[in-house]
Design an enzyme around this catalytic site. Sequence first.
Site, PDB file in Angstrom:
ATOM      1  CE  LYS A  13      -1.917  -1.302   4.060  1.00 54.52           C
ATOM      2  NZ  LYS A  13      -0.973  -2.524   4.289  1.00 54.52           N
ATOM      3  NE  ARG A  88      -3.911  -1.208  10.528  1.00 60.07           N
ATOM      4  CZ  ARG A  88      -2.779  -0.886   9.813  1.00 60.07           C
ATOM      5  NH1 ARG A  88      -2.552   0.492   9.202  1.00 60.07           N
ATOM      6  NH2 ARG A  88      -1.845  -1.543   9.787  1.00 60.07           N
ATOM      7  NE  ARG A 127       8.321  -2.355   5.738  1.00 58.86           N
ATOM      8  CZ  ARG A 127       6.878  -2.172   6.149  1.00 58.86           C
ATOM      9  NH1 ARG A 127       5.961  -1.637   5.301  1.00 58.86           N
ATOM     10  NH2 ARG A 127       6.431  -2.879   7.271  1.00 58.86           N
ATOM     11  NE  ARG A 160       6.968  -0.530  10.019  1.00 61.22           N
ATOM     12  CZ  ARG A 160       5.935  -0.520   9.320  1.00 61.22           C
ATOM     13  NH1 ARG A 160       5.734   0.354   8.407  1.00 61.22           N
ATOM     14  NH2 ARG A 160       4.775  -1.129   9.913  1.00 61.22           N
ATOM     15  NE  ARG A 171       2.801  -4.798  11.146  1.00 62.03           N
ATOM     16  CZ  ARG A 171       3.747  -4.691  10.190  1.00 62.03           C
ATOM     17  NH1 ARG A 171       4.872  -5.410  10.393  1.00 62.03           N
ATOM     18  NH2 ARG A 171       3.562  -3.957   9.181  1.00 62.03           N
TER      19      ARG A 171
HETATM   20  P1  AP5 Z   1       4.988  -1.627   1.690  1.00 60.23           P
HETATM   21  O1  AP5 Z   1       4.626  -0.645   0.583  1.00 60.23           O
HETATM   22  O2  AP5 Z   1       5.673  -0.931   2.873  1.00 60.23           O
HETATM   23  O3  AP5 Z   1       3.569  -2.352   2.458  1.00 60.23           O
HETATM   24  P2  AP5 Z   1       2.464  -1.848   3.246  1.00 60.23           P
HETATM   25  O4  AP5 Z   1       1.324  -2.445   2.595  1.00 60.23           O
HETATM   26  O5  AP5 Z   1       2.457  -0.130   3.123  1.00 60.23           O
HETATM   27  O6  AP5 Z   1       2.770  -2.353   4.618  1.00 60.23           O
HETATM   28  P3  AP5 Z   1       2.894  -1.928   6.119  1.00 60.23           P
HETATM   29  O7  AP5 Z   1       3.604  -2.761   7.023  1.00 60.23           O
HETATM   30  O8  AP5 Z   1       3.350  -0.377   5.916  1.00 60.23           O
HETATM   31  O9  AP5 Z   1       1.353  -1.793   6.660  1.00 60.23           O
HETATM   32  P4  AP5 Z   1       0.799  -2.030   7.856  1.00 60.23           P
HETATM   33  O10 AP5 Z   1      -0.516  -1.604   7.616  1.00 60.23           O
HETATM   34  O11 AP5 Z   1       1.140  -3.222   8.731  1.00 60.23           O
HETATM   35  O12 AP5 Z   1       1.852  -0.886   8.754  1.00 60.23           O
HETATM   36  P5  AP5 Z   1       1.437   0.801   9.197  1.00 60.23           P
HETATM   37  O13 AP5 Z   1       2.632   1.476   8.870  1.00 60.23           O
HETATM   38  O14 AP5 Z   1       0.115   1.251   8.403  1.00 60.23           O
HETATM   39  O15 AP5 Z   1       5.646  -2.834   1.199  1.00 60.23           O
HETATM   40  C1  AP5 Z   1       6.435  -3.854   2.114  1.00 60.23           C
HETATM   41  C2  AP5 Z   1       7.695  -4.295   1.570  1.00 60.23           C
HETATM   42  O16 AP5 Z   1       7.657  -4.974   0.354  1.00 60.23           O
HETATM   43  C3  AP5 Z   1       8.852  -3.106   1.265  1.00 60.23           C
HETATM   44  O17 AP5 Z   1      10.092  -3.575   1.617  1.00 60.23           O
HETATM   45  C4  AP5 Z   1       8.546  -3.054  -0.307  1.00 60.23           C
HETATM   46  O18 AP5 Z   1       9.699  -2.446  -1.005  1.00 60.23           O
HETATM   47  C5  AP5 Z   1       8.281  -4.472  -0.722  1.00 60.23           C
HETATM   48  N1  AP5 Z   1       7.178  -4.409  -1.949  1.00 60.23           N
HETATM   49  C6  AP5 Z   1       6.204  -3.532  -2.100  1.00 60.23           C
HETATM   50  N2  AP5 Z   1       5.420  -3.596  -2.934  1.00 60.23           N
HETATM   51  C7  AP5 Z   1       5.922  -4.506  -3.761  1.00 60.23           C
HETATM   52  C8  AP5 Z   1       5.718  -5.429  -5.020  1.00 60.23           C
HETATM   53  N3  AP5 Z   1       4.763  -5.465  -5.752  1.00 60.23           N
HETATM   54  N4  AP5 Z   1       6.861  -6.451  -5.289  1.00 60.23           N
HETATM   55  C9  AP5 Z   1       7.803  -6.834  -4.463  1.00 60.23           C
HETATM   56  N5  AP5 Z   1       8.122  -6.159  -3.287  1.00 60.23           N
HETATM   57  C10 AP5 Z   1       7.137  -5.159  -3.076  1.00 60.23           C
HETATM   58  O19 AP5 Z   1       0.819   0.492  10.687  1.00 60.23           O
HETATM   59  C11 AP5 Z   1       2.101   0.331  11.494  1.00 60.23           C
HETATM   60  C12 AP5 Z   1       1.186   0.173  13.251  1.00 60.23           C
HETATM   61  O20 AP5 Z   1       0.591   1.648  13.308  1.00 60.23           O
HETATM   62  C13 AP5 Z   1      -0.051  -0.791  13.145  1.00 60.23           C
HETATM   63  O21 AP5 Z   1       0.599  -2.109  13.148  1.00 60.23           O
HETATM   64  C14 AP5 Z   1      -0.699  -0.154  14.413  1.00 60.23           C
HETATM   65  O22 AP5 Z   1      -0.111  -0.340  15.330  1.00 60.23           O
HETATM   66  C15 AP5 Z   1      -0.794   1.254  13.900  1.00 60.23           C
HETATM   67  N6  AP5 Z   1      -1.698   1.871  13.215  1.00 60.23           N
HETATM   68  C16 AP5 Z   1      -1.615   2.252  11.637  1.00 60.23           C
HETATM   69  N7  AP5 Z   1      -2.993   2.720  11.280  1.00 60.23           N
HETATM   70  C17 AP5 Z   1      -3.663   2.439  12.378  1.00 60.23           C
HETATM   71  C18 AP5 Z   1      -5.289   2.404  12.566  1.00 60.23           C
HETATM   72  N8  AP5 Z   1      -5.915   3.028  11.248  1.00 60.23           N
HETATM   73  N9  AP5 Z   1      -5.684   2.141  13.507  1.00 60.23           N
HETATM   74  C19 AP5 Z   1      -5.115   1.719  14.649  1.00 60.23           C
HETATM   75  N10 AP5 Z   1      -3.746   1.477  14.509  1.00 60.23           N
HETATM   76  C20 AP5 Z   1      -2.875   1.804  13.520  1.00 60.23           C
END
Ligand code: AP5
Length: 225
Positions: A13, A88, A127, A160, A171
């Site tokens: 994403k 979420r 990552r 991270r 997660r």
């Molecule tokens: P990446 O693009 O970083 O993936 P992502 O879907 O953004 O994954 P995240 O881990 O950031 O999402 P998340 O939802 O768990 O974490 P968030 O930061 O929102 O890609 C991942 C890897 O793959 C990278 O290395 C990239 O280079 C590679 N890649 C990407 N696309 C590729 C492809 N097509 N092919 C090959 N490789 C690829 O949340 C973190 C924490 O914050 C949560 O756990 C929670 O505690 C809190 N939080 C966040 N939002 C909320 C909410 N709404 N409510 C409550 N708590 C929240």
Amino acid sequence: MKMVFLGPPGAGKGTQAVMLREKKGFLHLSTGDILRENVKNNTGIGKKAKAFMEKGELVPDDMVIEMMLDTIKNARDKKDFILDGFPRTAYQAKKLDNELSKLKLPIDMVVYFKTGINTVILRLTGRRLCSKCGANYHIVNMPPKKQGICDKCGAELYQRKDDSEETIKKRLEVYDNQTKELIDYYKAQGILKEVSGDLEAGKVYSELSEILSTCESDDRNKVRK
Ligand code: AP5
């Protein structure tokens, strides 16, 4: 186009949101990035959120909702933005709908990144992020030119804390129990579109661009009628 990106952790994403920001000028509003910035700066929100994030649990709804609604209200562009990682939970989604309808800024489209579990585990464990500019890499799929160093600004890369195998499992469990139901919530509203998150990043971007141009031309047709 006002969009929500929905999908499991590691679905890509953030990667696609950054591509849309760089190529088409979308504003990228990522809950994870905003929360991590708060943790780094030791703000009130950061102090409360840190422990939840490190355990892979969701930060309490009311805190995230207030933070994101403030972010949207203060955004420089209220026409073309991407909400990445928000909402979420069903509670967050309903609150967001209510508030955005008051502001006359309803969500136009929700993109669901359909991605298999093996893909997300490999992506998250590999990552790496830049400690200075936040650029995103993967040790196998998208490696930097020089190991451990950011191509864009030369700073060191880091992993991270919540990308450890144990926290990734937590997660994914949280996603299954609390977030997955949003797929049906948005399907019922008729605004859900799906992309194949397992594909390589350029191919996912092509699918996304195609969906975007179809939705934009549908919108124009509605205006003409
Ligand atoms: P990446 O693009 O970083 O993936 P992502 O879907 O953004 O994954 P995240 O881990 O950031 O999402 P998340 O939802 O768990 O974490 P968030 O930061 O929102 O890609 C991942 C890897 O793959 C990278 O290395 C990239 O280079 C590679 N890649 C990407 N696309 C590729 C492809 N097509 N092919 C090959 N490789 C690829 O949340 C973190 C924490 O914050 C949560 O756990 C929670 O505690 C809190 N939080 C966040 N939002 C909320 C909410 N709404 N409510 C409550 N708590 C929240």
